[in-house]
Structure formats: C-alpha cells, structure tokens
Design a protein around this motif. Structure first.
Motif, PDB file in Angstrom:
ATOM      1  N   GLY A   1      37.346  -8.578 -10.485  1.00  0.00           N
ATOM      2  CA  GLY A   1      37.940  -8.211  -9.204  1.00  0.00           C
ATOM      3  C   GLY A   1      39.293  -8.833  -8.941  1.00  0.00           C
ATOM      4  O   GLY A   1      39.854  -8.632  -7.863  1.00  0.00           O
ATOM      5  N   VAL A   2      39.817  -9.581  -9.906  1.00  0.00           N
ATOM      6  CA  VAL A   2      41.127 -10.217  -9.753  1.00  0.00           C
ATOM      7  C   VAL A   2      42.185  -9.391 -10.475  1.00  0.00           C
ATOM      8  O   VAL A   2      43.102  -8.856  -9.854  1.00  0.00           O
ATOM      9  CB  VAL A   2      41.121 -11.666 -10.285  1.00  0.00           C
ATOM     10  CG1 VAL A   2      42.511 -12.285 -10.153  1.00  0.00           C
ATOM     11  CG2 VAL A   2      40.106 -12.502  -9.528  1.00  0.00           C
TER      12      VAL A   2
ATOM     13  N   LYS B   1      44.575  -0.886 -23.972  1.00  0.00           N
ATOM     14  CA  LYS B   1      44.670  -0.828 -25.427  1.00  0.00           C
ATOM     15  C   LYS B   1      44.965  -2.192 -26.046  1.00  0.00           C
ATOM     16  O   LYS B   1      45.074  -2.320 -27.271  1.00  0.00           O
ATOM     17  CB  LYS B   1      45.740   0.190 -25.852  1.00  0.00           C
ATOM     18  CG  LYS B   1      45.357   1.634 -25.542  1.00  0.00           C
ATOM     19  CD  LYS B   1      46.389   2.617 -26.068  1.00  0.00           C
ATOM     20  CE  LYS B   1      45.978   4.058 -25.748  1.00  0.00           C
ATOM     21  NZ  LYS B   1      46.989   5.044 -26.237  1.00  0.00           N
ATOM     22  N   ILE B   2      45.103  -3.202 -25.185  1.00  0.00           N
ATOM     23  CA  ILE B   2      45.327  -4.567 -25.659  1.00  0.00           C
ATOM     24  C   ILE B   2      44.072  -5.383 -25.376  1.00  0.00           C
ATOM     25  O   ILE B   2      43.651  -5.498 -24.217  1.00  0.00           O
ATOM     26  CB  ILE B   2      46.541  -5.208 -24.968  1.00  0.00           C
ATOM     27  CG1 ILE B   2      47.800  -4.384 -25.256  1.00  0.00           C
ATOM     28  CG2 ILE B   2      46.737  -6.653 -25.437  1.00  0.00           C
ATOM     29  CD1 ILE B   2      49.015  -4.832 -24.478  1.00  0.00           C
ATOM     30  N   PRO B   3      43.425  -5.956 -26.394  1.00  0.00           N
ATOM     31  CA  PRO B   3      42.220  -6.760 -26.164  1.00  0.00           C
ATOM     32  C   PRO B   3      42.543  -8.024 -25.368  1.00  0.00           C
ATOM     33  O   PRO B   3      43.563  -8.672 -25.626  1.00  0.00           O
ATOM     34  CB  PRO B   3      41.767  -7.129 -27.588  1.00  0.00           C
ATOM     35  CG  PRO B   3      42.480  -6.178 -28.499  1.00  0.00           C
ATOM     36  CD  PRO B   3      43.771  -5.848 -27.818  1.00  0.00           C
ATOM     37  N   PRO B   4      41.699  -8.392 -24.401  1.00  0.00           N
ATOM     38  CA  PRO B   4      41.953  -9.605 -23.599  1.00  0.00           C
ATOM     39  C   PRO B   4      42.067 -10.885 -24.428  1.00  0.00           C
ATOM     40  O   PRO B   4      42.740 -11.831 -24.011  1.00  0.00           O
ATOM     41  CB  PRO B   4      40.731  -9.662 -22.670  1.00  0.00           C
ATOM     42  CG  PRO B   4      40.286  -8.243 -22.550  1.00  0.00           C
ATOM     43  CD  PRO B   4      40.547  -7.629 -23.904  1.00  0.00           C
TER      44      PRO B   4
ATOM     45  N   ARG C   1      48.354 -10.929 -18.082  1.00  0.00           N
ATOM     46  CA  ARG C   1      46.959 -11.160 -17.655  1.00  0.00           C
ATOM     47  C   ARG C   1      46.554 -10.165 -16.590  1.00  0.00           C
ATOM     48  O   ARG C   1      45.478  -9.568 -16.652  1.00  0.00           O
ATOM     49  CB  ARG C   1      46.818 -12.588 -17.101  1.00  0.00           C
ATOM     50  CG  ARG C   1      45.368 -13.080 -16.959  1.00  0.00           C
ATOM     51  CD  ARG C   1      45.242 -14.184 -15.928  1.00  0.00           C
ATOM     52  NE  ARG C   1      45.093 -13.631 -14.580  1.00  0.00           N
ATOM     53  CZ  ARG C   1      45.306 -14.316 -13.457  1.00  0.00           C
ATOM     54  NH1 ARG C   1      45.727 -15.568 -13.512  1.00  0.00           N
ATOM     55  NH2 ARG C   1      45.130 -13.726 -12.290  1.00  0.00           N
ATOM     56  N   TRP C   2      47.419  -9.956 -15.607  1.00  0.00           N
ATOM     57  CA  TRP C   2      47.128  -8.999 -14.538  1.00  0.00           C
ATOM     58  C   TRP C   2      46.914  -7.600 -15.090  1.00  0.00           C
ATOM     59  O   TRP C   2      46.039  -6.876 -14.618  1.00  0.00           O
ATOM     60  CB  TRP C   2      48.288  -8.967 -13.543  1.00  0.00           C
ATOM     61  CG  TRP C   2      48.477 -10.209 -12.744  1.00  0.00           C
ATOM     62  CD1 TRP C   2      47.624 -11.280 -12.652  1.00  0.00           C
ATOM     63  CD2 TRP C   2      49.609 -10.532 -11.918  1.00  0.00           C
ATOM     64  NE1 TRP C   2      48.149 -12.241 -11.823  1.00  0.00           N
ATOM     65  CE2 TRP C   2      49.372 -11.808 -11.352  1.00  0.00           C
ATOM     66  CE3 TRP C   2      50.790  -9.872 -11.606  1.00  0.00           C
ATOM     67  CZ2 TRP C   2      50.264 -12.423 -10.477  1.00  0.00           C
ATOM     68  CZ3 TRP C   2      51.690 -10.473 -10.744  1.00  0.00           C
ATOM     69  CH2 TRP C   2      51.430 -11.739 -10.173  1.00  0.00           C
ATOM     70  N   MET C   3      47.714  -7.201 -16.069  1.00  0.00           N
ATOM     71  CA  MET C   3      47.664  -5.837 -16.609  1.00  0.00           C
ATOM     72  C   MET C   3      46.486  -5.620 -17.557  1.00  0.00           C
ATOM     73  O   MET C   3      45.889  -4.541 -17.587  1.00  0.00           O
ATOM     74  CB  MET C   3      48.963  -5.512 -17.358  1.00  0.00           C
ATOM     75  CG  MET C   3      50.242  -5.548 -16.517  1.00  0.00           C
ATOM     76  SD  MET C   3      50.227  -4.419 -15.099  1.00  0.00           S
ATOM     77  CE  MET C   3      49.944  -5.567 -13.737  1.00  0.00           C
ATOM     78  N   VAL C   4      46.130  -6.640 -18.336  1.00  0.00           N
ATOM     79  CA  VAL C   4      45.186  -6.469 -19.448  1.00  0.00           C
ATOM     80  C   VAL C   4      43.745  -6.799 -19.077  1.00  0.00           C
ATOM     81  O   VAL C   4      42.817  -6.059 -19.433  1.00  0.00           O
ATOM     82  CB  VAL C   4      45.639  -7.318 -20.658  1.00  0.00           C
ATOM     83  CG1 VAL C   4      44.591  -7.301 -21.766  1.00  0.00           C
ATOM     84  CG2 VAL C   4      46.978  -6.808 -21.177  1.00  0.00           C
ATOM     85  N   ARG C   5      43.552  -7.907 -18.386  1.00  0.00           N
ATOM     86  CA  ARG C   5      42.182  -8.345 -18.069  1.00  0.00           C
ATOM     87  C   ARG C   5      41.544  -7.449 -16.993  1.00  0.00           C
ATOM     88  O   ARG C   5      42.207  -6.785 -16.232  1.00  0.00           O
ATOM     89  CB  ARG C   5      42.156  -9.777 -17.549  1.00  0.00           C
ATOM     90  CG  ARG C   5      42.297 -10.851 -18.582  1.00  0.00           C
ATOM     91  CD  ARG C   5      41.786 -12.178 -18.038  1.00  0.00           C
ATOM     92  NE  ARG C   5      40.353 -12.120 -17.824  1.00  0.00           N
ATOM     93  CZ  ARG C   5      39.750 -11.971 -16.642  1.00  0.00           C
ATOM     94  NH1 ARG C   5      40.455 -11.837 -15.537  1.00  0.00           N
ATOM     95  NH2 ARG C   5      38.434 -11.919 -16.558  1.00  0.00           N
TER      96      ARG C   5
ATOM     97  N   LYS D   1      35.952 -13.514 -26.391  1.00  0.00           N
ATOM     98  CA  LYS D   1      36.410 -12.181 -25.997  1.00  0.00           C
ATOM     99  C   LYS D   1      37.390 -12.204 -24.830  1.00  0.00           C
ATOM    100  O   LYS D   1      38.262 -11.347 -24.732  1.00  0.00           O
ATOM    101  CB  LYS D   1      35.205 -11.294 -25.639  1.00  0.00           C
ATOM    102  CG  LYS D   1      34.335 -10.937 -26.833  1.00  0.00           C
ATOM    103  CD  LYS D   1      33.223  -9.980 -26.408  1.00  0.00           C
ATOM    104  CE  LYS D   1      32.389  -9.556 -27.610  1.00  0.00           C
ATOM    105  NZ  LYS D   1      31.297  -8.607 -27.223  1.00  0.00           N
ATOM    106  N   ASP D   2      37.248 -13.180 -23.945  1.00  0.00           N
ATOM    107  CA  ASP D   2      38.075 -13.205 -22.734  1.00  0.00           C
ATOM    108  C   ASP D   2      38.390 -14.647 -22.329  1.00  0.00           C
ATOM    109  O   ASP D   2      37.973 -15.118 -21.269  1.00  0.00           O
ATOM    110  CB  ASP D   2      37.340 -12.480 -21.602  1.00  0.00           C
ATOM    111  CG  ASP D   2      38.199 -12.284 -20.360  1.00  0.00           C
ATOM    112  OD1 ASP D   2      39.426 -12.470 -20.449  1.00  0.00           O
ATOM    113  OD2 ASP D   2      37.643 -11.951 -19.296  1.00  0.00           O
ATOM    114  N   PRO D   3      39.134 -15.362 -23.165  1.00  0.00           N
ATOM    115  CA  PRO D   3      39.378 -16.793 -22.887  1.00  0.00           C
ATOM    116  C   PRO D   3      40.204 -17.056 -21.633  1.00  0.00           C
ATOM    117  O   PRO D   3      40.065 -18.115 -21.010  1.00  0.00           O
ATOM    118  CB  PRO D   3      40.124 -17.268 -24.141  1.00  0.00           C
ATOM    119  CG  PRO D   3      40.755 -16.018 -24.691  1.00  0.00           C
ATOM    120  CD  PRO D   3      39.795 -14.916 -24.405  1.00  0.00           C
ATOM    121  N   ILE D   4      41.041 -16.096 -21.245  1.00  0.00           N
ATOM    122  CA  ILE D   4      41.961 -16.329 -20.129  1.00  0.00           C
ATOM    123  C   ILE D   4      41.280 -16.070 -18.779  1.00  0.00           C
ATOM    124  O   ILE D   4      41.896 -16.224 -17.728  1.00  0.00           O
ATOM    125  CB  ILE D   4      43.229 -15.445 -20.289  1.00  0.00           C
ATOM    126  CG1 ILE D   4      43.819 -15.633 -21.684  1.00  0.00           C
ATOM    127  CG2 ILE D   4      44.311 -15.845 -19.277  1.00  0.00           C
ATOM    128  CD1 ILE D   4      44.098 -17.080 -22.058  1.00  0.00           C
TER     129      ILE D   4
END
Length: 276
Positions: free
Chosen positions: A202-203, A210-213, A194-198, A257-260
C-alpha cells in the motif's frame, strides 16, 4: 574458534530477521504515508501521472520534509490534475515564468522547469519515463546501475537552450541527476525506482512491473545509514553506492525477493530517533 563463525553469523541473521520483521509488522504504514513525499503520488490514478509526479517529488526530497513538501505541492499545483499531459505539452517559453520563485536550497525553480523539459523530450523520444528506463534496462541486460546512469546521462546531456538561454547544465541542475558510476548513492533516484517498481504494502505502486524488486538498491541517506550502523547492515561508514549495495545485499539475506520493503519503515523509524 573458526568453527563457531558460521554459527555466529547464522545467529546474527536470525536475530536481524526477527528484528526487521517485528519493526516492519508493527509499523503504521498508512499513517506515515502522510509524512512522506510519496503522499503526493497517491492522489493520482493514471500510471503516467504517478511516474511524472514521482520524479518531481523524489528529486526534491532532500533536507527537511516540512520544507520540501510545500515546494513539491506548489510544483504539482502548477502542473495541474494531469501532470503527464502537462509534460507532453510543456513549452519553456510559455511556462518558465511560473517556476522562477520556486527555489529550495540549491535547487532553483528554473532547474525544475528544465527537468520537466527533459521529461517532455523523453515523452517525444520514448513515449514515457517507464519506456525510456525499460530501454536502458534491457540494453544493459538487466543492470540497474547502468540503466540508472544512462537515465541520468540523458537528462544531463539535453539541449537546455530554451530553458537557460544557452546550452548549459548548471551545477544546481546536475545535482538532480547523480550517477552511480561516479560513486553517488543516488538516494533520490533509487527512491523514485522503489516507488515505481515495488508493490504489495500500500506504499509503493509497482507500475514498472518488468523490473524485479530484488534488482532495486536501497535509497541511502543519513537516516538509512544510521539504521544500518545500528543494525549492523553494513561495515561501511561513508555514504556511497557501494554502501547502498552492501546494505541491500544484507537485506536480501532476510528477503531475497523484496529486500527494499524494509526501507520505508527503517527510514521513518530512524527519522523518529529509533536508532540514535
């Protein structure tokens, strides 16, 4: 009576969406970053430093935050201002003694040193953690579960002789690298992803772009489980990869698109007693 079921499901979805959006919008993200292990990552600018610090911080992020944050701080202090360079140059013979007293619950300092040694081997074989994960992700045709299990397998199969004195993989070391294929919710590894992809609030950092959230799975622990039960995000009670998937699928009904994006606020609200 069956005719009303789609209507009831739609009403629940609308109520859930309104609740999640309200909680998310009212949440003080800037303040809670200071109470989260991700705080350490915000001290770095170089993406490779961020991902190295991220794997360290997420791996130790279990139990009480006031107990594990000092351990993370001590580890990153040893690694210096450029942890990625520390990884590249890491020599167990020269550095191992620095970690021997850094024990936290079931994780020993020597296990942390072995993880750093694993990252050292990754830097030599793939160039970086990102490039390794991209390789596994592309090889699996975008199956994050498979890619994550292969990342764990890499760490769990390295020759550890230079760290432990013989080629062994102690339980305390294997604990750092669970596998989703064995049913583990893999909270800490999913937190790292999560930290790397999203990105965008600002978090998290979005440096693995290259990985969709929407491929991410929620980092499931007791706090998210409590929130999920309270908000009816899952019918499951036992913490597992399937429960994490189920919660994620429910959140996709709200934001495909960004559930997490709801993870950070839900986790901290749950820790604060919101869903008791």
């Amino acid at each position: 009576q069956l005719l009303f079921l789609p209507l009831m499901k739609n009403i629940h979805k609308i109520k859930l969406k309104n609740t999640l959006i309200r909680l998310h919008n009212q949440f003080n993200f800037k303040e809670y970053i200071k109470r989260d292990p991700i705080e350490f990552l915000h001290k770095y600018k170089n993406p490779r430093d961020i991902e190295v610090a991220g794997l360290i911080a997420s791996s130790i992020a279990y139990g009480r935050i006031d107990l594990f944050k000092p351990i993370i701080k001590n580890i990153l202090t040893i690694m210096g201002d450029k942890p990625s360079q520390y990884v590249v140059k890491f020599s167990p013979q020269q550095e191992l003694h620095k970690f021997k007293k850094l024990n936290y619950r079931m994780t020993r300092g020597i296990d942390i040193a072995c993880m750093i040694y694993g990252m050292h081997k990754i830097s030599r074989e793939y160039g970086s953690l990102k490039q390794m994960f991209y390789f596994f992700y592309n090889k699996s045709q975008g199956d994050l579960k498979i890619a994550l299990s292969q990342m764990s397998d890499f760490f769990c199969s390295i020759d550890t002789t230079l760290v432990y004195g013989k080629r062994i993989h102690p339980r305390s070391y294997l604990f750092l690298f669970p596998s989703p294929l064995k049913g583990s919710p893999c909270k800490r590894l999913n937190l790292f992803l999560r930290w790397m992809v999203r990105n965008g609030d600002g978090v998290d950092f979005g440096i693995w772009d290259k990985i969709p959230p929407n491929k991410l799975i929620i980092p499931l622990d007791i706090h998210i489980s409590r929130a999920a039960n309270y908000l009816s995000l899952s019918k499951r009670k036992n913490l597992s990869w399937k429960m994490a998937e189920e919660i994620t699928e429910t959140l996709k009904l709200i934001d495909h698109k960004d559930p997490i994006r709801f993870d950070f606020s839900l986790c901290h609200l749950s820790m604060s007693g919101k869903f008791s």
